[in-house]
Scaffold this motif. Sequence first.
Motif, PDB file in Angstrom:
ATOM      1  N   VAL A 103      58.993  91.560  32.008  1.00 32.18           N
ATOM      2  CA  VAL A 103      59.614  90.933  30.841  1.00 32.18           C
ATOM      3  C   VAL A 103      59.020  91.488  29.549  1.00 32.18           C
ATOM      4  O   VAL A 103      59.739  91.757  28.594  1.00 32.18           O
ATOM      5  CB  VAL A 103      59.443  89.394  30.922  1.00 32.18           C
ATOM      6  CG1 VAL A 103      59.814  88.731  29.626  1.00 32.18           C
ATOM      7  CG2 VAL A 103      60.284  88.839  32.046  1.00 32.18           C
ATOM      8  N   SER A 104      57.711  91.702  29.536  1.00 28.58           N
ATOM      9  CA  SER A 104      57.068  92.197  28.323  1.00 28.58           C
ATOM     10  C   SER A 104      57.400  93.645  28.025  1.00 28.58           C
ATOM     11  O   SER A 104      57.596  94.020  26.876  1.00 28.58           O
ATOM     12  CB  SER A 104      55.552  92.063  28.445  1.00 28.58           C
ATOM     13  OG  SER A 104      55.198  90.711  28.483  1.00 28.58           O
ATOM     14  N   ASP A 105      57.469  94.469  29.069  1.00 26.07           N
ATOM     15  CA  ASP A 105      57.615  95.905  28.846  1.00 26.07           C
ATOM     16  C   ASP A 105      59.049  96.420  28.953  1.00 26.07           C
ATOM     17  O   ASP A 105      59.399  97.386  28.289  1.00 26.07           O
ATOM     18  CB  ASP A 105      56.757  96.681  29.847  1.00 26.07           C
ATOM     19  CG  ASP A 105      55.277  96.397  29.658  1.00 26.07           C
ATOM     20  OD1 ASP A 105      54.901  95.946  28.562  1.00 26.07           O
ATOM     21  OD2 ASP A 105      54.508  96.620  30.600  1.00 26.07           O
ATOM     22  N   HIS A 106      59.863  95.814  29.801  1.00 29.31           N
ATOM     23  CA  HIS A 106      61.163  96.416  30.106  1.00 29.31           C
ATOM     24  C   HIS A 106      62.359  95.513  29.868  1.00 29.31           C
ATOM     25  O   HIS A 106      63.477  95.951  30.057  1.00 29.31           O
ATOM     26  CB  HIS A 106      61.187  96.880  31.570  1.00 29.31           C
ATOM     27  CG  HIS A 106      60.085  97.834  31.891  1.00 29.31           C
ATOM     28  ND1 HIS A 106      60.030  99.102  31.370  1.00 29.31           N
ATOM     29  CD2 HIS A 106      58.971  97.694  32.648  1.00 29.31           C
ATOM     30  CE1 HIS A 106      58.946  99.707  31.804  1.00 29.31           C
ATOM     31  NE2 HIS A 106      58.284  98.883  32.577  1.00 29.31           N
ATOM     32  N   GLY A 107      62.145  94.297  29.481  1.00 29.66           N
ATOM     33  CA  GLY A 107      63.266  93.382  29.300  1.00 29.66           C
ATOM     34  C   GLY A 107      63.982  93.596  27.984  1.00 29.66           C
ATOM     35  O   GLY A 107      63.609  94.448  27.166  1.00 29.66           O
ATOM     36  N   PRO A 108      65.021  92.816  27.744  1.00 34.71           N
ATOM     37  CA  PRO A 108      65.753  92.940  26.483  1.00 34.71           C
ATOM     38  C   PRO A 108      64.895  92.570  25.268  1.00 34.71           C
ATOM     39  O   PRO A 108      65.145  93.061  24.171  1.00 34.71           O
ATOM     40  CB  PRO A 108      66.929  91.981  26.648  1.00 34.71           C
ATOM     41  CG  PRO A 108      66.605  91.108  27.800  1.00 34.71           C
ATOM     42  CD  PRO A 108      65.609  91.833  28.644  1.00 34.71           C
ATOM     43  N   ALA A 109      63.879  91.753  25.462  1.00 36.27           N
ATOM     44  CA  ALA A 109      63.004  91.385  24.340  1.00 36.27           C
ATOM     45  C   ALA A 109      62.231  92.603  23.837  1.00 36.27           C
ATOM     46  O   ALA A 109      62.020  92.755  22.636  1.00 36.27           O
ATOM     47  CB  ALA A 109      62.038  90.283  24.759  1.00 36.27           C
ATOM     48  N   ALA A 110      61.827  93.469  24.755  1.00 38.98           N
ATOM     49  CA  ALA A 110      61.113  94.682  24.340  1.00 38.98           C
ATOM     50  C   ALA A 110      62.020  95.570  23.491  1.00 38.98           C
ATOM     51  O   ALA A 110      61.572  96.153  22.492  1.00 38.98           O
ATOM     52  CB  ALA A 110      60.610  95.437  25.559  1.00 38.98           C
TER      53      ALA A 110
END
Length: 160
Positions: A103-110
Amino acid sequence: MVATIAVLHTFALIAQLGGGIVLVVEAIRTRHNISTFQDALVEAEGVREEQRSAISADREKTLGRLHAPVAGMPRSAMLPPGFQSLLAAYTQFTSPDTVEKLVSDHGPAAAIERRALLSFLDSQFPATPRRLHGPWPGVFLLFAGILVSYVTNMLSTLAL
Protein backbone atom coordinates in the motif's frame (compact mmCIF):
# COMPACT_ATOMS: atom_id res chain seq x y z
CA MET A 1 21.20 69.28 -3.26
CA VAL A 2 17.82 69.16 -1.51
CA ALA A 3 16.14 67.94 -4.70
CA THR A 4 18.73 65.17 -5.13
CA ILE A 5 18.21 64.01 -1.55
CA ALA A 6 14.43 64.05 -2.03
CA VAL A 7 14.72 61.99 -5.23
CA LEU A 8 17.06 59.50 -3.55
CA HIS A 9 14.74 59.16 -0.52
CA THR A 10 11.80 58.59 -2.87
CA PHE A 11 13.74 55.98 -4.85
CA ALA A 12 14.78 54.22 -1.63
CA LEU A 13 11.18 54.15 -0.41
CA ILE A 14 9.89 52.80 -3.74
CA ALA A 15 12.62 50.13 -3.84
CA GLN A 16 11.91 49.03 -0.26
CA LEU A 17 8.15 48.91 -0.82
CA GLY A 18 8.59 47.08 -4.13
CA GLY A 19 10.94 44.55 -2.58
CA GLY A 20 8.61 44.02 0.36
CA ILE A 21 5.62 43.50 -1.94
CA VAL A 22 7.53 41.00 -4.09
CA LEU A 23 8.55 39.05 -0.98
CA VAL A 24 5.00 39.08 0.43
CA VAL A 25 3.58 37.83 -2.89
CA GLU A 26 6.22 35.09 -2.97
CA ALA A 27 5.41 34.09 0.63
CA ILE A 28 1.68 33.93 -0.15
CA ARG A 29 2.35 31.83 -3.25
CA THR A 30 4.61 29.50 -1.25
CA ARG A 31 2.00 29.09 1.50
CA HIS A 32 -0.65 28.28 -1.12
CA ASN A 33 1.63 25.69 -2.74
CA ILE A 34 2.36 24.08 0.63
CA SER A 35 -1.36 23.95 1.52
CA THR A 36 -2.17 22.31 -1.82
CA PHE A 37 0.62 19.79 -1.26
CA GLN A 38 -0.57 18.99 2.26
CA ASP A 39 -4.16 18.52 1.02
CA ALA A 40 -2.91 16.05 -1.58
CA LEU A 41 -0.98 14.14 1.09
CA VAL A 42 -4.11 13.94 3.27
CA GLU A 43 -6.07 12.65 0.25
CA ALA A 44 -3.35 10.04 -0.40
CA GLU A 45 -3.53 8.85 3.21
CA GLY A 46 -7.32 8.48 2.89
CA VAL A 47 -6.89 6.40 -0.27
CA ARG A 48 -4.20 4.35 1.48
CA GLU A 49 -6.54 3.64 4.40
CA GLU A 50 -9.35 2.62 2.04
CA GLN A 51 -7.01 0.24 0.24
CA ARG A 52 -5.80 -1.27 3.53
CA SER A 53 -9.34 -1.89 4.72
CA ALA A 54 -10.41 -3.33 1.34
CA ILE A 55 -7.50 -5.78 1.28
CA SER A 56 -8.13 -6.75 4.89
CA ALA A 57 -11.85 -7.30 4.26
CA ASP A 58 -11.14 -9.38 1.16
CA ARG A 59 -8.58 -11.43 3.08
CA GLU A 60 -10.97 -12.13 5.93
CA LYS A 61 -13.75 -13.02 3.52
CA THR A 62 -11.58 -15.35 1.42
CA LEU A 63 -9.93 -17.05 4.37
CA GLY A 64 -13.28 -17.36 6.13
CA ARG A 65 -14.72 -19.21 3.13
CA LEU A 66 -11.69 -21.47 2.76
CA HIS A 67 -11.55 -22.39 6.44
CA ALA A 68 -15.31 -22.93 6.75
CA PRO A 69 -16.03 -26.54 7.65
CA VAL A 70 -17.65 -28.81 5.12
CA ALA A 71 -18.67 -32.21 6.47
CA GLY A 72 -16.59 -31.62 9.57
CA MET A 73 -13.40 -30.69 7.67
CA PRO A 74 -12.15 -27.25 6.64
CA ARG A 75 -12.42 -26.62 2.90
CA SER A 76 -8.74 -25.73 2.76
CA ALA A 77 -7.85 -29.28 3.84
CA MET A 78 -9.82 -30.67 0.87
CA LEU A 79 -7.83 -28.66 -1.66
CA PRO A 80 -5.19 -30.38 -3.79
CA PRO A 81 -1.59 -29.75 -2.68
CA GLY A 82 -0.98 -27.15 -5.42
CA PHE A 83 -3.95 -25.09 -4.26
CA GLN A 84 -2.86 -25.38 -0.65
CA SER A 85 0.50 -23.87 -1.56
CA LEU A 86 -1.38 -21.08 -3.39
CA LEU A 87 -3.48 -20.55 -0.26
CA ALA A 88 -0.31 -20.33 1.86
CA ALA A 89 1.16 -17.80 -0.60
CA TYR A 90 -2.08 -15.78 -0.56
CA THR A 91 -2.10 -15.80 3.23
CA GLN A 92 1.49 -14.60 3.35
CA PHE A 93 0.96 -12.05 0.55
CA THR A 94 -2.02 -10.50 2.32
CA SER A 95 -0.45 -10.42 5.77
CA PRO A 96 -0.55 -6.99 7.44
CA ASP A 97 3.21 -6.42 7.08
CA THR A 98 3.21 -7.22 3.36
CA VAL A 99 0.03 -5.24 2.76
CA GLU A 100 1.54 -2.18 4.43
CA LYS A 101 4.57 -2.32 2.14
CA LEU A 102 2.39 -2.78 -0.93
CA VAL A 103 0.00 0.00 0.00
CA SER A 104 2.81 2.41 0.84
CA ASP A 105 4.98 1.75 -2.19
CA HIS A 106 2.75 0.55 -5.02
CA GLY A 107 -0.84 1.52 -4.32
CA PRO A 108 -2.80 4.41 -5.78
CA ALA A 109 -1.83 6.55 -2.78
CA ALA A 110 1.82 6.38 -3.82
CA ALA A 111 0.86 7.65 -7.27
CA ILE A 112 -1.15 10.49 -5.71
CA GLU A 113 1.83 11.43 -3.53
CA ARG A 114 4.21 11.40 -6.52
CA ARG A 115 1.84 13.60 -8.55
CA ALA A 116 1.44 15.96 -5.56
CA LEU A 117 5.20 16.23 -5.15
CA LEU A 118 5.77 16.91 -8.85
CA SER A 119 2.95 19.46 -8.86
CA PHE A 120 4.39 21.18 -5.78
CA LEU A 121 7.88 21.33 -7.23
CA ASP A 122 6.58 22.64 -10.54
CA SER A 123 4.45 25.33 -8.89
CA GLN A 124 7.12 26.32 -6.37
CA PHE A 125 10.11 26.29 -8.72
CA PRO A 126 8.78 26.81 -12.26
CA ALA A 127 11.18 27.19 -15.14
CA THR A 128 9.21 30.03 -16.69
CA PRO A 129 11.06 33.28 -17.38
CA ARG A 130 8.54 35.25 -15.32
CA ARG A 131 9.28 33.43 -12.04
CA LEU A 132 12.70 32.03 -12.76
CA HIS A 133 14.41 33.85 -9.90
CA GLY A 134 11.90 33.30 -7.08
CA PRO A 135 12.19 35.79 -4.21
CA TRP A 136 15.62 37.16 -5.18
CA PRO A 137 14.40 40.24 -7.11
CA GLY A 138 12.46 41.27 -4.00
CA VAL A 139 15.50 40.73 -1.80
CA PHE A 140 17.64 42.77 -4.22
CA LEU A 141 15.11 45.62 -4.28
CA LEU A 142 14.84 45.62 -0.50
CA PHE A 143 18.60 45.76 0.05
CA ALA A 144 19.05 48.32 -2.74
CA GLY A 145 16.45 50.50 -1.04
CA ILE A 146 18.23 50.16 2.29
CA LEU A 147 21.58 51.02 0.71
CA VAL A 148 20.19 54.04 -1.16
CA SER A 149 18.45 55.19 2.02
CA TYR A 150 21.73 54.97 3.94
CA VAL A 151 23.61 56.92 1.27
CA THR A 152 20.85 59.52 1.17
CA ASN A 153 20.91 59.93 4.93
CA MET A 154 24.70 60.40 4.81
CA LEU A 155 24.32 63.02 2.06
CA SER A 156 21.65 64.85 4.02
CA THR A 157 23.86 64.82 7.10
CA LEU A 158 26.79 66.22 5.13
CA ALA A 159 24.59 68.86 3.51
CA LEU A 160 23.72 70.32 6.89
